[in-house]
Design a protein around this motif. Structure first.
Motif, PDB file in Angstrom:
ATOM      1  N   LEU A 198       0.834  -1.190   0.000  1.00 53.93           N
ATOM      2  CA  LEU A 198       0.000   0.000   0.000  1.00 53.93           C
ATOM      3  C   LEU A 198       0.877   1.250   0.000  1.00 53.93           C
ATOM      4  CD1 LEU A 198      -2.723  -1.018   2.624  1.00 53.93           C
ATOM      5  CD2 LEU A 198      -2.781  -1.294   0.125  1.00 53.93           C
ATOM      6  N   PRO A 199       0.430   2.321  -0.634  1.00 54.57           N
ATOM      7  CA  PRO A 199       1.192   3.572  -0.616  1.00 54.57           C
ATOM      8  C   PRO A 199       1.376   4.071   0.814  1.00 54.57           C
ATOM      9  CG  PRO A 199      -0.548   3.652  -2.277  1.00 54.57           C
ATOM     10  CD  PRO A 199      -0.792   2.424  -1.456  1.00 54.57           C
ATOM     11  N   PRO A 200       2.460   4.753   1.093  1.00 51.42           N
ATOM     12  CA  PRO A 200       2.683   5.295   2.441  1.00 51.42           C
ATOM     13  C   PRO A 200       1.533   6.217   2.854  1.00 51.42           C
ATOM     14  CG  PRO A 200       4.673   5.489   1.101  1.00 51.42           C
ATOM     15  CD  PRO A 200       3.580   5.056   0.169  1.00 51.42           C
ATOM     16  N   GLY A 201       1.127   6.081   4.097  1.00 50.85           N
ATOM     17  CA  GLY A 201       0.112   6.953   4.642  1.00 50.85           C
ATOM     18  C   GLY A 201      -1.316   6.503   4.459  1.00 50.85           C
ATOM     19  N   VAL A 202      -1.545   5.437   3.680  1.00 50.32           N
ATOM     20  CA  VAL A 202      -2.915   4.941   3.521  1.00 50.32           C
ATOM     21  C   VAL A 202      -3.449   4.453   4.862  1.00 50.32           C
ATOM     22  CG1 VAL A 202      -4.366   3.161   2.471  1.00 50.32           C
ATOM     23  CG2 VAL A 202      -2.681   4.366   1.082  1.00 50.32           C
ATOM     24  N   LEU A 203      -2.639   3.671   5.551  1.00 53.35           N
ATOM     25  CA  LEU A 203      -2.989   3.217   6.900  1.00 53.35           C
ATOM     26  C   LEU A 203      -1.975   3.784   7.882  1.00 53.35           C
ATOM     27  CD1 LEU A 203      -3.846  -0.546   6.220  1.00 53.35           C
ATOM     28  CD2 LEU A 203      -5.454   1.340   6.524  1.00 53.35           C
ATOM     29  N   PRO A 204      -2.381   4.059   9.109  1.00 54.10           N
ATOM     30  CA  PRO A 204      -1.440   4.609  10.093  1.00 54.10           C
ATOM     31  C   PRO A 204      -0.459   3.547  10.571  1.00 54.10           C
ATOM     32  CG  PRO A 204      -3.543   4.148  11.136  1.00 54.10           C
ATOM     33  CD  PRO A 204      -3.740   3.880   9.670  1.00 54.10           C
ATOM     34  N   ARG A 205       0.620   3.989  11.165  1.00 55.33           N
ATOM     35  CA  ARG A 205       1.565   3.076  11.813  1.00 55.33           C
ATOM     36  C   ARG A 205       1.079   2.851  13.242  1.00 55.33           C
ATOM     37  NH1 ARG A 205       7.500   4.766  11.782  1.00 55.33           N
ATOM     38  NH2 ARG A 205       7.684   2.567  12.381  1.00 55.33           N
ATOM     39  N   PHE A 206       0.952   1.595  13.614  1.00 55.26           N
ATOM     40  CA  PHE A 206       0.432   1.252  14.936  1.00 55.26           C
ATOM     41  C   PHE A 206       1.574   0.910  15.889  1.00 55.26           C
ATOM     42  CE2 PHE A 206      -3.329  -0.054  12.268  1.00 55.26           C
ATOM     43  CZ  PHE A 206      -4.167   0.956  12.728  1.00 55.26           C
ATOM     44  N   SER A 207       1.433   1.361  17.133  1.00 57.93           N
ATOM     45  CA  SER A 207       2.484   1.093  18.116  1.00 57.93           C
ATOM     46  C   SER A 207       2.517  -0.376  18.525  1.00 57.93           C
ATOM     47  CB  SER A 207       2.296   1.985  19.343  1.00 57.93           C
ATOM     48  OG  SER A 207       1.067   1.731  19.981  1.00 57.93           O
ATOM     49  N   THR A 208       1.396  -1.096  18.378  1.00 57.02           N
ATOM     50  CA  THR A 208       1.413  -2.536  18.652  1.00 57.02           C
ATOM     51  C   THR A 208       2.309  -3.262  17.652  1.00 57.02           C
ATOM     52  OG1 THR A 208      -0.694  -2.589  17.441  1.00 57.02           O
ATOM     53  CG2 THR A 208      -0.788  -2.781  19.844  1.00 57.02           C
ATOM     54  N   ASP A 209       2.337  -2.787  16.403  1.00 50.08           N
ATOM     55  CA  ASP A 209       3.245  -3.374  15.415  1.00 50.08           C
ATOM     56  C   ASP A 209       4.694  -3.143  15.815  1.00 50.08           C
ATOM     57  OD1 ASP A 209       1.228  -4.346  13.847  1.00 50.08           O
ATOM     58  OD2 ASP A 209       1.267  -2.699  12.404  1.00 50.08           O
ATOM     59  N   ARG A 210       4.987  -1.928  16.258  1.00 49.17           N
ATOM     60  CA  ARG A 210       6.365  -1.619  16.655  1.00 49.17           C
ATOM     61  C   ARG A 210       6.792  -2.433  17.867  1.00 49.17           C
ATOM     62  NH1 ARG A 210       4.452   3.617  15.392  1.00 49.17           N
ATOM     63  NH2 ARG A 210       4.237   4.201  17.594  1.00 49.17           N
ATOM     64  N   LEU A 211       5.848  -2.714  18.759  1.00 49.84           N
ATOM     65  CA  LEU A 211       6.162  -3.520  19.941  1.00 49.84           C
ATOM     66  C   LEU A 211       6.608  -4.927  19.551  1.00 49.84           C
ATOM     67  CD1 LEU A 211       6.062  -4.009  23.057  1.00 49.84           C
ATOM     68  CD2 LEU A 211       3.667  -4.694  22.733  1.00 49.84           C
ATOM     69  N   LEU A 212       5.939  -5.528  18.559  1.00 43.44           N
ATOM     70  CA  LEU A 212       6.196  -6.926  18.205  1.00 43.44           C
ATOM     71  C   LEU A 212       7.188  -7.094  17.064  1.00 43.44           C
ATOM     72  CD1 LEU A 212       2.556  -8.337  18.421  1.00 43.44           C
ATOM     73  CD2 LEU A 212       4.304  -8.256  20.213  1.00 43.44           C
ATOM     74  N   ALA A 213       7.463  -6.026  16.321  1.00 44.14           N
ATOM     75  CA  ALA A 213       8.354  -6.117  15.163  1.00 44.14           C
ATOM     76  C   ALA A 213       9.719  -6.670  15.575  1.00 44.14           C
ATOM     77  CB  ALA A 213       8.511  -4.746  14.517  1.00 44.14           C
ATOM     78  N   GLY A 214      10.218  -7.608  14.778  1.00 43.00           N
ATOM     79  CA  GLY A 214      11.527  -8.191  15.048  1.00 43.00           C
ATOM     80  C   GLY A 214      11.536  -9.263  16.111  1.00 43.00           C
ATOM     81  N   THR A 215      10.366  -9.581  16.682  1.00 44.18           N
ATOM     82  CA  THR A 215      10.278 -10.638  17.692  1.00 44.18           C
ATOM     83  C   THR A 215       9.588 -11.863  17.101  1.00 44.18           C
ATOM     84  OG1 THR A 215       8.078 -10.124  18.602  1.00 44.18           O
ATOM     85  CG2 THR A 215       9.939  -8.785  19.374  1.00 44.18           C
TER      86      THR A 215
END
Length: 383
Positions: A94-111
């Motif tokens: 999806l193009p940047p900005g279509v959906l927001p960045r969620f902090s739950t994603d950042r919490l789990l990213a790389g784990t």
């Protein structure tokens, strides 16, 4: 574990196999109009023929959000002969900005707990398109679900003014299949009293519910139905059929599900007992995670007592081991952090949608694709 009496299902003291008390009995209501059916599809294009035909019968738009084996240009070829209104989107990038960045994603990213499937992203995209298009009632339908009586979707739509979500009951009988996690499938198959809750595979929601979103975690549909402190009103009507599959085919499925299953079942354990999300502190999660591991041990014991043998039992045990190993790595602090960040993400989602609505007052599905920068990876077929 509680031993079942002859002719009765077994129940584990460590698990609530049913959350029936949280589901309202549906009141009588006049049928409503379904504005769109939204399908987050990942299977081959031919699988979309059923949903396109269903949309034509209901006189609504069909939105196909394609990734993996679902190639959007092939879905267009399948949909075109029906002569009904269809939006097909390549949802892989999806193009940047279509959906927001969620902090739950950042919490789990790389784990090991990060979920790589894009079901939640596609459902959120469907919600966004619905809001910007001005649709009042939409039905989410998975591409392995069929609806024996299409009018059931209209009945569900008529209830969306009262309920945050109206689910169609997934029929657990052949030729259908229950809608559960791998661990809960094993519990049922071993004789446990396992029910089903309202789910995103066949779910009708109204515009008021679109202020919520689907986090990128298993049981994202349960989280969608939550409010700030508790479960929002939900009910079930009608009937849906899910195509059978082998939940024990790959042990990684149980691993991927485990964090979301722990979080959702933990919160619903609180709701069953009159509690709220406010009660989900580190002390609660420490207790519940221990209860979860005990529940998996209960199911392992039940599977080992099943009559007969063969490959299915071995696959069940392997899946349960995978779930237990993953569950043992979940810490109370991770659970409290996820819930806190999910609550912040609810605000992020509302602000994102409100901002887009303020900037782009289009109220037209075809123009929405341009607004979101999706024209190069979508097709609009008019009726």
């Amino acid at each position: 574990m509680t031993t079942a009496e002859p002719g009765r299902l077994a129940a584990s003291v460590h698990h609530h196999g049913r959350h029936d008390a949280l589901i309202d009995t549906p009141p009588h209501a006049a049928p409503g109009k379904v504005d769109a059916i939204i399908v987050p599809t990942a299977r081959s294009a031919k699988e979309m023929a059923y949903a396109v035909n269903l949309a034509k019968r209901l006189g609504c738009v069909l939105v196909a959000l394609c990734s993996r084996w679902s190639i959007f240009t092939e879905v267009v070829k399948v949909a075109r002969p029906f002569g009904t209104e269809v939006i097909v989107i390549d949802a892989r990038r999806l193009p940047p900005g279509v959906l927001p960045r969620f902090s739950t994603d950042r919490l789990l990213a790389g784990t090991r707990f990060y979920r790589t499937t894009d079901t939640s992203q596609k459902r959120n995209l469907g919600l966004l398109i619905a809001r910007l298009s001005g649709w009042e009632r939409v039905a989410f339908l998975d591409d392995d679900i069929t609806i024996p009586e299409p009018s059931d979707l209209k009945v569900a739509a008529g209830l969306t003014d009262r309920y945050a979500g109206v689910g169609l009951q997934i029929d657990p009988r052949s030729p259908s299949f229950p809608d559960n996690s791998v661990v809960c499938h094993a519990y049922r198959d071993a004789g446990g009293d396992q029910g089903m809750f309202v789910g995103g595979g066949a779910l009708v929601v109204g515009s008021a519910s679109m202020t919520s979103f689907f986090p990128n975690i298993y049981n994202e549909d349960w989280f969608f139905l939550l409010g700030e402190d508790n479960l929002r009103p939900v009910t079930m009507v009608g009937r849906a059929l899910q195509r059978p599959y082998d939940p024990y085919e790959d042990g990684s499925r149980a691993q991927v599900e485990e964090l979301g299953d722990c979080l959702a079942e933990g919160l619903f354990w609180l709701f069953d007992n009159g509690g709220s999300i406010q009660d989900a502190d580190a002390v609660f999660w420490q207790s519940f995670l221990a209860r979860r591991i005990s529940f998996i041990a209960d199911v392992v014991a039940m599977v080992n007592r099943m009559p007969g043998g063969g490959g299915k039992r071995l696959r069940m045990l392997a899946a349960l081991k995978a779930a237990r190993d993953r569950s043992e790595r979940i810490k109370p602090d991770l659970c409290t952090q996820f819930v806190a960040r999910w609550r912040n993400d609810r605000v992020t989602w509302r602000n994102h949608v409100d901002e887009l609505q303020e900037r782009h007052r289009v109220k037209n599905a075809e123009k929405v694709l341009t607004t979101l920068g999706l024209t190069g990876q979508s097709r609009y077929l008019s009726s």
